[in-house]
Design a protein around this motif. Structure first.
Motif, PDB file in Angstrom:
ATOM      1  N   PHE A 122       0.836  -1.661   0.066  1.00  0.00           N
ATOM      2  CA  PHE A 122      -0.133  -0.026   0.264  1.00  0.00           C
ATOM      3  C   PHE A 122       0.796   1.313  -0.251  1.00  0.00           C
ATOM      4  N   HIS A 123       0.637   1.787  -0.722  1.00  0.00           N
ATOM      5  CA  HIS A 123       0.996   3.497  -1.178  1.00  0.00           C
ATOM      6  C   HIS A 123       0.395   4.354  -1.109  1.00  0.00           C
ATOM      7  N   ASN A 124       0.529   5.326  -0.189  1.00  0.00           N
ATOM      8  CA  ASN A 124      -1.140   6.203  -0.197  1.00  0.00           C
ATOM      9  C   ASN A 124      -1.857   5.900  -0.298  1.00  0.00           C
ATOM     10  N   ASP A 125      -1.893   4.800   0.651  1.00  0.00           N
ATOM     11  CA  ASP A 125      -3.274   3.584   0.810  1.00  0.00           C
ATOM     12  C   ASP A 125      -4.166   3.460  -0.565  1.00  0.00           C
ATOM     13  N   LYS A 126      -3.084   3.061  -1.820  1.00  0.00           N
ATOM     14  CA  LYS A 126      -3.650   3.035  -2.901  1.00  0.00           C
ATOM     15  C   LYS A 126      -3.410   1.559  -2.417  1.00  0.00           C
ATOM     16  N   CYS A 127      -3.874   0.080  -2.807  1.00  0.00           N
ATOM     17  CA  CYS A 127      -3.400  -1.166  -3.457  1.00  0.00           C
ATOM     18  C   CYS A 127      -3.171  -1.213  -4.517  1.00  0.00           C
ATOM     19  N   VAL A 128      -1.126  -1.078  -4.459  1.00  0.00           N
ATOM     20  CA  VAL A 128      -0.696  -1.395  -6.057  1.00  0.00           C
ATOM     21  C   VAL A 128       0.352  -2.699  -6.452  1.00  0.00           C
ATOM     22  N   LEU A 129       0.535  -3.718  -6.987  1.00  0.00           N
ATOM     23  CA  LEU A 129       1.103  -4.769  -7.578  1.00  0.00           C
ATOM     24  C   LEU A 129       2.942  -4.067  -7.749  1.00  0.00           C
ATOM     25  N   ILE A 130       3.736  -5.071  -6.715  1.00  0.00           N
ATOM     26  CA  ILE A 130       4.833  -4.836  -6.646  1.00  0.00           C
ATOM     27  C   ILE A 130       5.930  -5.241  -7.584  1.00  0.00           C
ATOM     28  N   VAL A 306       2.981  10.365   4.981  1.00  0.00           N
ATOM     29  CA  VAL A 306       2.660   9.960   6.421  1.00  0.00           C
ATOM     30  C   VAL A 306       2.360   8.936   6.660  1.00  0.00           C
ATOM     31  N   TYR A 307       2.679   8.159   7.902  1.00  0.00           N
ATOM     32  CA  TYR A 307       2.451   7.060   8.201  1.00  0.00           C
ATOM     33  C   TYR A 307       1.704   6.777   9.315  1.00  0.00           C
ATOM     34  N   ALA A 308       0.750   6.285   9.215  1.00  0.00           N
ATOM     35  CA  ALA A 308      -0.406   6.011  10.162  1.00  0.00           C
ATOM     36  C   ALA A 308      -0.013   4.818  11.138  1.00  0.00           C
ATOM     37  N   VAL A 309       0.312   5.204  12.114  1.00  0.00           N
ATOM     38  CA  VAL A 309       0.712   3.198  12.582  1.00  0.00           C
ATOM     39  C   VAL A 309      -0.475   2.846  13.752  1.00  0.00           C
ATOM     40  N   GLU A 310      -1.050   2.030  14.443  1.00  0.00           N
ATOM     41  CA  GLU A 310      -1.654   2.080  15.099  1.00  0.00           C
ATOM     42  C   GLU A 310      -2.189   0.905  15.276  1.00  0.00           C
ATOM     43  N   ASP A 312      -4.933  -1.400  16.654  1.00  0.00           N
ATOM     44  CA  ASP A 312      -6.075  -1.140  16.256  1.00  0.00           C
ATOM     45  C   ASP A 312      -6.833  -1.829  15.077  1.00  0.00           C
ATOM     46  N   VAL A 313      -6.954  -2.992  14.798  1.00  0.00           N
ATOM     47  CA  VAL A 313      -6.725  -3.266  13.418  1.00  0.00           C
ATOM     48  C   VAL A 313      -9.075  -2.870  12.889  1.00  0.00           C
ATOM     49  N   TYR A 314      -9.781  -1.892  14.133  1.00  0.00           N
ATOM     50  CA  TYR A 314     -10.363  -1.050  13.566  1.00  0.00           C
ATOM     51  C   TYR A 314      -9.648  -0.369  12.924  1.00  0.00           C
ATOM     52  N   CYS A 315      -9.685   0.624  13.872  1.00  0.00           N
ATOM     53  CA  CYS A 315      -8.847   1.749  13.740  1.00  0.00           C
ATOM     54  C   CYS A 315      -8.878   1.942  12.175  1.00  0.00           C
ATOM     55  N   VAL A 316      -7.655   0.984  11.831  1.00  0.00           N
ATOM     56  CA  VAL A 316      -6.112   1.116  10.781  1.00  0.00           C
ATOM     57  C   VAL A 316      -7.707   1.235   9.702  1.00  0.00           C
ATOM     58  N   ASP A 317      -8.495   0.111   9.706  1.00  0.00           N
ATOM     59  CA  ASP A 317      -9.271   0.449   8.844  1.00  0.00           C
ATOM     60  C   ASP A 317     -10.280   1.435   8.642  1.00  0.00           C
ATOM     61  N   GLU A 318     -11.300   2.025   9.691  1.00  0.00           N
ATOM     62  CA  GLU A 318     -11.070   3.872   9.632  1.00  0.00           C
ATOM     63  C   GLU A 318     -10.114   4.824   8.729  1.00  0.00           C
ATOM     64  N   ILE A 319      -8.755   4.843   9.366  1.00  0.00           N
ATOM     65  CA  ILE A 319      -8.395   5.816   8.485  1.00  0.00           C
ATOM     66  C   ILE A 319      -7.442   4.888   7.466  1.00  0.00           C
ATOM     67  N   TYR A 320      -8.023   3.274   6.896  1.00  0.00           N
ATOM     68  CA  TYR A 320      -7.735   3.290   5.153  1.00  0.00           C
ATOM     69  C   TYR A 320      -8.987   4.442   4.771  1.00  0.00           C
ATOM     70  N   LYS A 321     -10.369   4.233   4.661  1.00  0.00           N
ATOM     71  CA  LYS A 321     -11.542   4.255   4.863  1.00  0.00           C
ATOM     72  C   LYS A 321     -11.675   5.650   4.034  1.00  0.00           C
ATOM     73  N   SER A 322     -11.225   6.480   5.688  1.00  0.00           N
ATOM     74  CA  SER A 322     -10.893   7.949   5.002  1.00  0.00           C
ATOM     75  C   SER A 322     -10.178   8.171   4.106  1.00  0.00           C
ATOM     76  N   ASN A 323      -8.964   7.463   4.205  1.00  0.00           N
ATOM     77  CA  ASN A 323      -7.594   8.021   2.497  1.00  0.00           C
ATOM     78  C   ASN A 323      -8.055   7.821   1.381  1.00  0.00           C
ATOM     79  N   VAL A 324      -8.877   6.702   1.682  1.00  0.00           N
ATOM     80  CA  VAL A 324      -9.119   6.444  -0.226  1.00  0.00           C
ATOM     81  C   VAL A 324     -10.288   7.372  -0.432  1.00  0.00           C
ATOM     82  N   ASN A 329      -4.167  11.561  -1.185  1.00  0.00           N
ATOM     83  CA  ASN A 329      -4.252  11.524   0.117  1.00  0.00           C
ATOM     84  C   ASN A 329      -2.523  10.598  -0.135  1.00  0.00           C
ATOM     85  N   ASN A 330      -1.797  11.657   1.049  1.00  0.00           N
ATOM     86  CA  ASN A 330       0.129  10.884   1.010  1.00  0.00           C
ATOM     87  C   ASN A 330      -0.227  10.475   3.015  1.00  0.00           C
ATOM     88  N   ILE A 331      -1.235   9.594   2.648  1.00  0.00           N
ATOM     89  CA  ILE A 331      -1.209   8.607   4.214  1.00  0.00           C
ATOM     90  C   ILE A 331      -1.009   7.410   3.726  1.00  0.00           C
TER      91      ILE A 331
END
Length: 456
Positions: A122-130, A306-310, A312-324, A329-331
């Motif tokens: 995940f780069h800027n919370d876009k899922c990319v093939l590397i 920005v790297y948002a490190v958390e 709690d898996v549910y909090c990370v879901d919230e961050i991700y859904k907001s970012n996309v 987005n640069n988080i």
């Protein structure tokens, strides 16, 4: 230069190696036809246009690895996240990206030859093939050669996260090649045997995998392109339909609405951190204990990344859904526990790098975190100071929450005050081993203080 220095080395089609100015990929002669078709057929450009794969540039060959076909320079990503550092929504997005890439590939006479989630990040919370070398030729009637791997390594963890608990993703730390289908089948709820999707891809497939007379499941047998496209579409629809895990139990729900000290406190906190970030403008900010991402978003306009490190898996879901949903987005959100960070895994324990080796920034933010590390997880303050100094090259914003704070008292109520060295004086002296104090801000009607540290 030796192949022993390669980062990615298991694929005979090529490998990745770190040279003086970045990471390069060398392509083996045996993969020349596939690579030329990928780049010449329009598939590569389609994937880049849809932001499904990282781009690369071809560079002149050198004599470091003679005999190889080509050398490419992929877009350099400062951080690669691993599957056990993804939330439920991120796993879902990886599966959708995988099916979409296969559909585009089939339209160009190719298919992904493997299905490892480690081929994505995940780069800027876009899922990319590397993995540029994941493609192989496909013709009507060929089997889906990656089907078994897809079910074991990509689909199974997602279904366990959906039906049982999102924390099942952490099992990848114990098995980087996925979970055996019989194991997954036995741990999914009984009701999934009446779900056609789970029945075909997990339960019946696990029986085929145990049958010595059968080498593959039904879906991996030869299919024409139209049926394979439909299969990928069906998988995508079933994955997309599972919007949220069935179990949701986060202690951080509505944290800022219900659990902050006061509205005055949070307003003052936002104001001072905004001022410090606007003056420093760090390149990379790491927000540790990001919660639902409030301060990660605050840091975003003043940081390149920005790297948002958390944890709690549910909090990370919230961050991700907001970012996309955020334009430009640069988080990037990361599921990680600082007290139990991802270790080195795989061959020689360095096939997959430890989290703390991958995560580096110019600014570390640790807001309302240190009392959780020290009082809940029993970590001495000097340990925390050293960790933060290793993660940042320049600054750290750290909020000190004393034992007398109401939230600290809650953490201590069942274990007692066994932390005589957890004091503001010890906090300052520990951080002064690695930083100099640039600013300190107390809060009105609060025992908490914000400290801005500059690295020595």
């Amino acid at each position: 230069m030796s192949l022993l220095q390669a980062i990615s080395y298991k694929d005979p089609a090529g490998f990745v190696v770190e040279l003086e100015d970045g990471y390069y990929r060398y392509i083996a002669p045996d993969y020349a036809k596939e690579f030329d078709h990928l780049t010449g057929s329009g598939l590569y450009q389609a994937l880049i246009d849809q932001e499904l794969m990282i781009p690369h540039t071809e560079v002149l060959m050198d004599d470091k690895f003679p005999g190889y076909y080509k050398k490419i320079f992929p877009r350099q990503l400062a951080f690669i996240s691993y599957p056990f550092e993804w939330s439920y929504a991120q796993w879902q997005q990886m599966l959708l990206a995988y099916t979409r890439i296969n559909q585009l590939s089939l339209a160009h006479g190719m298919i992904l030859k493997d299905a490892s989630p480690y081929n994505f990040t995940f780069h800027n919370d876009k899922c990319v093939l590397i993995d540029t070398l994941s493609f192989s030729f496909y013709k009507d009637g060929d089997p889906w050669i990656a089907y078994r791997q897809f079910c074991e390594e990509s689909l199974s963890p997602f279904l366990l996260m959906y039906y049982k608990d999102p924390l099942w993703s952490k099992l990848y730390r114990g098995s980087i090649t996925g979970l055996p289908l019989p194991f997954v089948s036995s741990h999914l709820p009984f009701k999934t045997r009446f779900d056609t999707f789970c029945l075909i891809h997990i339960h019946l497939h696990s029986r085929f995998s145990n049958d010595k007379k059968s080498k593959s499941g039904k879906a991996s047998q030869g299919l024409n392109k139209e049926k394979l496209v439909v299969l990928f579409d069906t998988i995508a629809k079933n994955v997309l339909a599972k919007k949220e895990p069935l179990l949701k139990n986060s202690i951080w729900d509505h944290y800022y609405e219900n659990d902050i000290e006061s509205e005055k406190y949070i307003t003052a906190k936002i104001d001072i951190i905004t001022r410090w970030l606007s003056e420093i403008r760090p390149g990379v900010t790491i927000d540790l204990g990001a919660n639902t991402g409030k301060f990660s978003r605050l840091a975003a306009p003043f940081s390149k990344t920005v790297y948002a490190v958390e944890s709690d898996v549910y909090c990370v879901d919230e961050i991700y859904k907001s970012n996309v949903q955020t334009k430009d987005n640069n988080i990037t959100s990361i599921l990680a526990d600082l007290a139990d960070p991802s270790p080195g895994l795989g061959w020689h324990n360095d096939e997959k790098s430890p989290l703390l080796k991958r995560l580096r920034g110019d600014m570390v933010m640790a807001l309302a975190l240190i009392h959780h590390l020290c009082l809940s997880r029993n970590l001495p303050i000097p340990f925390v100071a050293r960790l933060f100094s290793e993660m940042t090259t320049q600054y750290a914003i750290v909020e000190f929450v004393p034992k007398e704070d109401p939230k600290s008292k809650l953490l201590l109520q069942h274990k007692g005050d066994i932390f005589e060295h957890y004091t503001e004086k010890e906090f300052i002296s520990s951080f002064e081993q690695y930083f100099k104090l640039a600013a300190c801000h107390p809060f009105e009607n609060s025992l908490r203080k914000l400290f801005l540290w500059e690295k020595l």
